[in-house]
Motif scaffolding. Structure first.
Motif, PDB file in Angstrom:
ATOM      1  N   ARG A 134      91.707 -26.618   5.815  1.00  0.00           N
ATOM      2  CA  ARG A 134      92.457 -25.582   5.153  1.00  0.00           C
ATOM      3  C   ARG A 134      91.534 -24.784   4.419  1.00  0.00           C
ATOM      4  NH1 ARG A 134      95.939 -28.911   2.925  1.00  0.00           N
ATOM      5  NH2 ARG A 134      94.886 -28.823   0.836  1.00  0.00           N
ATOM      6  N   GLU A 135      90.506 -25.380   3.797  1.00  0.00           N
ATOM      7  CA  GLU A 135      89.733 -24.577   3.052  1.00  0.00           C
ATOM      8  C   GLU A 135      88.802 -23.820   3.878  1.00  0.00           C
ATOM      9  OE1 GLU A 135      87.470 -27.497   0.805  1.00  0.00           O
ATOM     10  OE2 GLU A 135      89.112 -27.754  -0.974  1.00  0.00           O
ATOM     11  N   GLU A 169      91.015 -21.040   4.925  1.00  0.00           N
ATOM     12  CA  GLU A 169      91.081 -19.835   3.673  1.00  0.00           C
ATOM     13  C   GLU A 169      89.751 -18.890   3.615  1.00  0.00           C
ATOM     14  OE1 GLU A 169      92.219 -22.427   0.723  1.00  0.00           O
ATOM     15  OE2 GLU A 169      94.454 -22.555   1.212  1.00  0.00           O
ATOM     16  N   ARG A 171      89.252 -15.301   3.903  1.00  0.00           N
ATOM     17  CA  ARG A 171      88.632 -14.389   2.814  1.00  0.00           C
ATOM     18  C   ARG A 171      87.451 -13.576   3.275  1.00  0.00           C
ATOM     19  NH1 ARG A 171      88.360 -18.355  -0.595  1.00  0.00           N
ATOM     20  NH2 ARG A 171      86.138 -19.002  -0.205  1.00  0.00           N
TER      21      ARG A 171
END
Length: 135
Positions: free
Chosen positions: A69-70, A73, A77
């Protein structure tokens, strides 16, 4: 008054032998491998180990999900930052092109004005020459 008496070698040897004998008796008194209490403790330990492994696997799964998930993200970003940077660069280039076009237009006007003034000046000069040549 209590008198301290040092033990001699025989007393020390007998004490050591008794300690060894007590240790051996305790070892012999231990239940056998097929004893129900030993089997129950073994099964309990195995259940604890399996539960621990299950919890660790769940924790690892959650950690992997969090890392994924990171990563997603972070990628989103970075993509947004890259898009913003490209948009800013494009806007800066468009502004530079607009300024350059405006500057070129201004230079063209100045050159046109210069050419017009020169043409008027040349026409006056030619008219003056024509007048002075007729006299």
């Amino acid at each position: 008054m209590i008198m301290y008496r040092e033990k001699d070698i025989f007393e020390r040897r007998n004490a050591a032998n008794e300690a060894k004998k007590a240790l051996l008796d305790r070892f012999k008194a231990r239940p056998a491998e097929d004893d129900p209490a030993v089997l129950a403790r073994k099964a309990e330990r195995q259940a604890i180990i399996e539960a621990r492994e299950k919890r660790e696997a769940e924790r690892e799964k959650l950690r992997q999900e969090r890392l994924a998930r990171e990563a997603v993200e972070r990628a989103e970003r970075e993509a947004a930052e890259e898009a913003a940077r490209l948009a800013a660069e494009e806007a800066a280039q468009a502004e530079a092109r607009a300024r350059e076009a405006e500057e070129n237009e201004r230079i063209a006007r100045v050159l046109a004005d210069e050419a017009e003034r020169k043409a008027k000046r040349d026409a006056r000069y030619a008219a003056r020459k024509a007048r002075s040549g007729r006299h």
